[in-house]
Write a protein that holds these residues in place. Structure first.
Motif, PDB file in Angstrom:
ATOM      1  N   LEU B  23       0.850  -1.192   0.000  1.00 34.73           N
ATOM      2  CA  LEU B  23       0.000   0.000   0.000  1.00 34.73           C
ATOM      3  C   LEU B  23       0.882   1.237   0.000  1.00 34.73           C
ATOM      4  CD1 LEU B  23      -2.938   1.148   0.386  1.00 34.73           C
ATOM      5  CD2 LEU B  23      -2.485   1.123   2.838  1.00 34.73           C
ATOM      6  N   ILE B  33      -9.786   1.354   3.399  1.00 34.12           N
ATOM      7  CA  ILE B  33      -9.478  -0.073   3.314  1.00 34.12           C
ATOM      8  C   ILE B  33     -10.718  -0.812   3.778  1.00 34.12           C
ATOM      9  CG2 ILE B  33      -8.048  -1.940   4.210  1.00 34.12           C
ATOM     10  CD1 ILE B  33      -5.775   0.099   4.424  1.00 34.12           C
ATOM     11  N   LYS B  41      -8.121  -6.164   8.503  1.00 32.61           N
ATOM     12  CA  LYS B  41      -8.165  -4.696   8.487  1.00 32.61           C
ATOM     13  C   LYS B  41      -7.681  -4.083   9.800  1.00 32.61           C
ATOM     14  CE  LYS B  41     -12.615  -4.146   8.051  1.00 32.61           C
ATOM     15  NZ  LYS B  41     -13.341  -5.432   8.107  1.00 32.61           N
ATOM     16  N   HIS B 218      -9.359   0.273  -1.248  1.00 34.90           N
ATOM     17  CA  HIS B 218      -8.673  -1.013  -1.362  1.00 34.90           C
ATOM     18  C   HIS B 218      -9.537  -2.077  -0.713  1.00 34.90           C
ATOM     19  CE1 HIS B 218      -5.070   1.442  -2.154  1.00 34.90           C
ATOM     20  NE2 HIS B 218      -5.511   2.170  -1.137  1.00 34.90           N
ATOM     21  N   LEU B 220      -9.355  -5.484   1.182  1.00 44.83           N
ATOM     22  CA  LEU B 220      -8.439  -6.377   1.885  1.00 44.83           C
ATOM     23  C   LEU B 220      -9.178  -7.664   2.191  1.00 44.83           C
ATOM     24  CD1 LEU B 220      -5.529  -6.235   3.309  1.00 44.83           C
ATOM     25  CD2 LEU B 220      -6.799  -5.868   5.415  1.00 44.83           C
ATOM     26  N   ILE B 225      -4.130  -7.172  -0.043  1.00 40.65           N
ATOM     27  CA  ILE B 225      -5.017  -6.296  -0.797  1.00 40.65           C
ATOM     28  C   ILE B 225      -5.342  -6.938  -2.131  1.00 40.65           C
ATOM     29  CG2 ILE B 225      -5.150  -4.069  -1.990  1.00 40.65           C
ATOM     30  CD1 ILE B 225      -3.916  -2.865   0.541  1.00 40.65           C
ATOM     31  N   SER B 228      -7.635  -2.688  -5.840  1.00 37.96           N
ATOM     32  CA  SER B 228      -7.608  -1.270  -5.502  1.00 37.96           C
ATOM     33  C   SER B 228      -8.294  -0.489  -6.607  1.00 37.96           C
ATOM     34  CB  SER B 228      -6.158  -0.771  -5.368  1.00 37.96           C
ATOM     35  OG  SER B 228      -5.523  -1.423  -4.287  1.00 37.96           O
TER      36      SER B 228
END
Lengths: 449, 253
Positions: B23, B33, B41, B218, B220, B225, B228
């Motif tokens: 990232l 995120i 997260k 993004h 996750l 990830i 995006s």
């Protein structure tokens, strides 16, 4: 093996003690009334009989006085009072009304007693004896429910005393500070500060009872005694700060008798001393007598602090509240033993006791012993005791805002101890104690990481 | 400003949660995120803030040219990293005002700035109060103690406003908020947007992004990830849920 050593130590202390006592009496002969000399001799006989306590005594199970017994204490030095002036504000509460005892001797010259409020009388032993012997005798030597090796030792050997009287109905303001200062000497010495306090009916007083040394490596033994009588409806706010030198021994007893509808509030804060033992004995003698005891011990390295309290509910409708907190770092040991006695017939008694300990290091230890003895059936009594560590979640939260671990520990220590400190009404003293609590701490933890 | 490269972490002595996160966040940007429960997260947010209990097993995190992972939590905070907690911690016995002034002064001291006294701090607080619409009485109470869920979250944003970090990480700041509280909190965050400050929001729901519009989103999942994109990616998630994410993660494994 330890027991043999203790006995040998005690026996030796006793031998030298006897010589010291004879010399002490001889030196004072003719200066004191006969009844006082007799009281000293009786007290010394009682001390000789029982000797110093050992850990086999239930009351001394967690506290050893061996290092104290093994030390030879000389007579207290007499330093030049003028040289002590800078220490007074530094080590005391800096209150406008102040009584100073230096190594157990009342120093009027160092005290601030020129503008005493009406109804307040403060005198040293000599002055009190000169003013009226019977009165002094009653105040100093009225029978007290607790006696142990150290209270009788004080009675046998106290060199001076401060006698405080508050007249009926007098509400004394500002607070009265009594600073017991121990000075620096070449050899270990013993000091026996003694205070007797009488509040007549409806009298009110705040007493800032400070015990301090000058330099941390001073070795001395402060054997302090305070007796207080609260008359009908009287009110005493007793703030006691023990901030002796780190190498000092401090063994104290406070014996308080509370009459009907009178209130005794105490806040005991203990920081100093290699060994500190504070005994507080409160008798709620008549109906509606009330006591609210708070205490905080904040110790580290190899300090040992022991608080033994007794609240004797001797009459119906008496109330007691008690909260003692300990913050223990390094290898220090905290001891709390809280006895609540509800006598037969003391119905409608209400008693609550709590002791909470915060251990800041792995080797720190706390011993907590509540003792409830209840001989009446219509009573409300509660007690609780905890021993815990700092909360890691809280520490992380505080650190995530930019405050380092040691300061975060200080902040949480402050938060923990402030419940006790916050009741102190005299702001300069309260602030100073708060800052002491806030100081960075928990370093031993930090080093492990 | 923040560059996370192939970050792998596990619960100390336990399960691996981050499996190679990459990232990059630049000054002025707002990143979201998103991801299903258990996607990693919150772990990512905690690892960035320096919480104990995680082991870094691989990868790097560079923040303003420094190795962020080598810094203690307080050092990260002093360097300008701020985490708004999902579950703000209650600290009985320490007033909000005192706590926040101590924190601000620590940070200022490390920046070589003068400490603020109680008077100046009060003036600063009055100014910042408007940003989050927090009751002044709350500031005199102990930190978060007895606060409602919404009050705690507002207090986090209030701290953010006072401490003025360079990188703010908001961990599920929207969870447990009703729509009014969400608006207030979002308004506060938006007020803190600046060309010099980056904001990383960790959230399960798209709802927050209606009020704080991100530059980048993004997804996750499974500790890395997965995808995006721009703010539209969040809408896509809203429509389709996280099922496709789970399918894709299963495929990757």
């Amino acid at each position: 093996m330890a027991d043999t050593e203790t006995l040998a130590g005690a026996a030796q202390a006793e031998d030298t003690g006897r010589q010291d006592f004879s010399a002490f009496l001889a030196a004072r002969r003719g200066q004191e009334p006969e009844w006082l000399e007799q009281a000293r001799a009786d007290a010394f006989a009682r001390f000789s009989e029982r000797g110093y306590p050992t850990r086999r005594d239930e009351d001394w199970k967690y506290t050893s006085v061996e290092p104290l017994c093994a030390t030879r204490f000389a007579a207290a030095p007499r330093p030049n009072p003028a040289a002590l002036v800078p220490w007074l504000d530094l080590r005391g509460a800096a209150a406008p009304l102040r009584v100073v005892l230096v190594n157990g001797r009342f120093e009027r010259g160092l005290s601030s007693l020129e503008a005493l409020p009406a109804g307040l009388v403060v005198s040293g032993l000599k002055e009190a004896l000169a003013a009226g012997e019977e009165d002094a005798r009653a105040l100093l030597l009225s029978s007290r429910p607790v006696e142990d090796a150290f209270t009788v030792l004080n009675t046998a050997l106290f060199e001076d005393a401060v006698l405080i009287r508050v007249a009926a109905g007098a509400a004394i303001s500002p607070p009265l500070e009594v600073l017991s200062l121990a000075t620096t000497a070449r050899a270990p010495f013993a000091s026996r500060p003694r205070v007797a306090l009488a509040l007549a009916e409806g009298a009110r007083l705040t007493l800032l009872d400070c015990h301090a040394g000058c330099r941390d490596d001073d070795v001395y033994f402060s054997n302090a005694l305070l007796d207080a009588d609260l008359g009908q409806g009287a009110f005493l706010e007793h703030v006691r700060v023990e901030d002796e030198a780190r190498s000092a021994f401090h063994v104290s007893a406070c014996r308080v008798a509370v009459a009907g509808s009178a209130t005794y509030n105490s806040t005991f804060v203990t920081f100093g001393g290699r060994l500190a033992r504070n005994r507080l004995h409160v008798v709620l003698a008549r109906e509606e007598a009330r006591a609210d005891l708070r205490g905080l011990y904040r110790i580290d390295s190899d300090q040992h602090a022991d608080h033994h309290t007794t609240i004797d509910h001797a009459a119906p409708k008496t109330t007691s509240r008690e909260l003692y907190k300990g913050v223990i770092d390094g290898k220090a040991q905290g001891v709390f033993c809280g006895r609540i006695l509800v006598r037969p017939g003391a119905q409608k008694t209400s008693a609550e006791q709590s002791n909470a300990n915060l251990l800041l290091a792995r080797e720190a230890a706390a011993h907590s012993t509540p003792q409830l003895e209840i001989y009446a059936d219509d009573v409300q009594c509660r007690h609780g005791s905890t021993i815990g560590q700092l909360d890691e979640e809280m520490l992380f939260y505080i650190r995530s805002r930019g405050i380092d671990r040691a300061a975060a520990c200080g902040l949480l220590t402050y938060a923990f101890g402030n419940e006790v400190i916050e009741r102190i009404g005299f702001e300069p003293l309260r602030d100073r104690l708060s800052r002491r609590l806030l100081a960075k701490t928990g370093a031993s933890r930090g080093q492990e990481e | 400003m923040l560059k996370i490269t192939n970050l792998q972490a596990r619960v100390a002595g336990g399960k691996q949660i981050l499996n190679g996160v990459n990232l990059e966040v630049r000054p002025g940007e707002v990143h979201a995120i998103m991801g299903p429960n258990g996607s990693g997260k919150s772990t990512l947010a905690h690892v960035l803030a320096g919480r104990e209990g995680y082991e870094i097993i691989g990868g790097t995190v560079e923040y303003q040219g420094q190795d962020l992972l080598a810094l203690a939590p307080e050092e990260r905070a002093r360097a300008g990293v701020f985490l708004a907690f999902q579950y703000p911690v209650e600290i009985p016995g320490v007033s909000n005002m005192f706590f926040l002034r101590t924190a601000l002064n620590e940070i200022r001291r490390h920046r070589g700035e003068e400490e603020v006294d109680a008077m100046d701090f009060m003036a600063l607080v009055k100014k910042k109060l408007k940003i989050v619409d927090i009751d002044e009485a709350l500031l005199k109470r102990p930190v978060n103690a007895g606060f409602s869920g919404g009050e705690k979250k507002r207090n986090e944003i209030f701290q953010l406003a006072v401490l003025e970090p360079t990188l703010a990480i908001l961990d599920e700041t929207d969870s447990g908020l009703d729509i009014d509280a969400l608006r207030t909190v979002a308004w506060g965050v938006n007020a803190m947007r600046s060309p010099k400050r980056a904001i990383v929001m960790v959230t399960h729901y798209q709802r927050l992004l209606e009020y704080i519009v991100p530059d980048r989103v993004h997804v996750l999942a499974g500790g890395r990830i997965l995808r995006s994109g721009g703010k539209d990616l969040a809408l896509h998630l809203e429509e389709q849920g996280y099922k496709w994410v789970k399918d894709e993660t299963a495929g990757v494994r």
